[in-house]
Design a protein around this motif. Sequence first.
Motif, short mmCIF file in Angstrom:
data_model
loop_
_atom_site.label_atom_id
_atom_site.label_comp_id
_atom_site.label_asym_id
_atom_site.label_seq_id
_atom_site.Cartn_x
_atom_site.Cartn_y
_atom_site.Cartn_z
N VAL A 162 0.84 -1.21 0.00
CA VAL A 162 0.00 0.00 0.00
C VAL A 162 0.87 1.26 0.00
O VAL A 162 0.61 2.23 -0.73
CB VAL A 162 -0.94 0.01 1.22
N LEU A 212 2.48 1.88 -3.43
CA LEU A 212 1.47 2.40 -4.36
C LEU A 212 1.14 3.86 -4.05
O LEU A 212 0.95 4.67 -4.97
CB LEU A 212 0.21 1.55 -4.27
N CYS A 213 1.09 4.20 -2.77
CA CYS A 213 0.78 5.58 -2.39
C CYS A 213 1.90 6.53 -2.80
O CYS A 213 1.63 7.68 -3.18
CB CYS A 213 0.56 5.67 -0.88
N GLU A 257 0.97 9.27 -5.71
CA GLU A 257 0.73 10.13 -4.54
C GLU A 257 -0.55 10.95 -4.69
O GLU A 257 -1.36 11.02 -3.76
CB GLU A 257 1.92 11.04 -4.31
N ALA A 286 -3.60 8.73 -4.50
CA ALA A 286 -3.77 8.23 -3.13
C ALA A 286 -4.40 9.30 -2.25
O ALA A 286 -5.27 9.01 -1.41
CB ALA A 286 -2.42 7.80 -2.57
N ILE A 314 -8.15 9.60 -3.17
CA ILE A 314 -8.92 8.46 -2.67
C ILE A 314 -9.10 8.56 -1.15
O ILE A 314 -10.18 8.28 -0.61
CB ILE A 314 -8.22 7.14 -3.04
N THR A 315 -8.04 8.97 -0.44
CA THR A 315 -8.10 9.12 1.01
C THR A 315 -9.14 10.15 1.41
O THR A 315 -9.93 9.95 2.34
CB THR A 315 -6.73 9.51 1.58
N LEU A 364 2.03 10.49 4.94
CA LEU A 364 2.50 10.15 3.61
C LEU A 364 3.43 11.24 3.08
O LEU A 364 4.49 10.94 2.50
CB LEU A 364 1.32 9.97 2.65
#
Length: 217
Positions: free
Chosen positions: A52, A55-56, A60, A63, A66-67, A86
């Motif tokens: 994960v 991928l983040c 970036e 991600a 989506i978050t 992150l």
Amino acid sequence: MASVVVERIADGLFNLGLFFLLLRLLPESALSGELETFSTLALMLFGGGLIVLVLCVVFEKAAAQITRATVGRIAPGLAAKLLELLARFVQGLVVLKSPVRLISFVVLTCVFWFSNGAITWVLIESYVPGISFWAGPFTISVVVFAIMIPAGPGFAGVLEAGFRVGLAPFGVNASEAAVGGLALHALQLLQMSILAGVGFAATEPGQRVRISAAQGL
């Protein structure tokens, strides 16, 4: 702060690799159901977390979107903390672009954790003479995951549980493992108290007041 995030993740990955490497060296007769369950959970947690995380970092912006669209709708505060974590991790990776710094980081990480393993072996060997040297590094790798379980102050209980699980494959019973865990725990708390005391004594009087006020002392 960014470098701390990278360091914590690197420590977890190093100990995950060390755990499974040493696990393969153990005889099958030494692998208990408890240890197999522990290894499965560790692999799921850190292996899945690593996928994960990669991928983040690669995606970036996606991600972050989506978050915000998922976690952000339910818990905006949590989403903000995840995005901040992150961002700090990505920022910390910039430091490792230099080959010299990257190699130094890897070497120092190995030296640090193998030193911890060696010290642990010396302690255990004083209670269980003749125990394999690899009992030290293996136990430390288990303890790293054990202390992630929510516990009382100073990792009370979970550190000793990590010792019990880590030493079981080497024929150490629960009582002997508990003694070793308690001894190491006491030494760690003493060391941290001394370092904290020295650091506090070395600060300026004004800084001491601010630190005490921040801690509610």
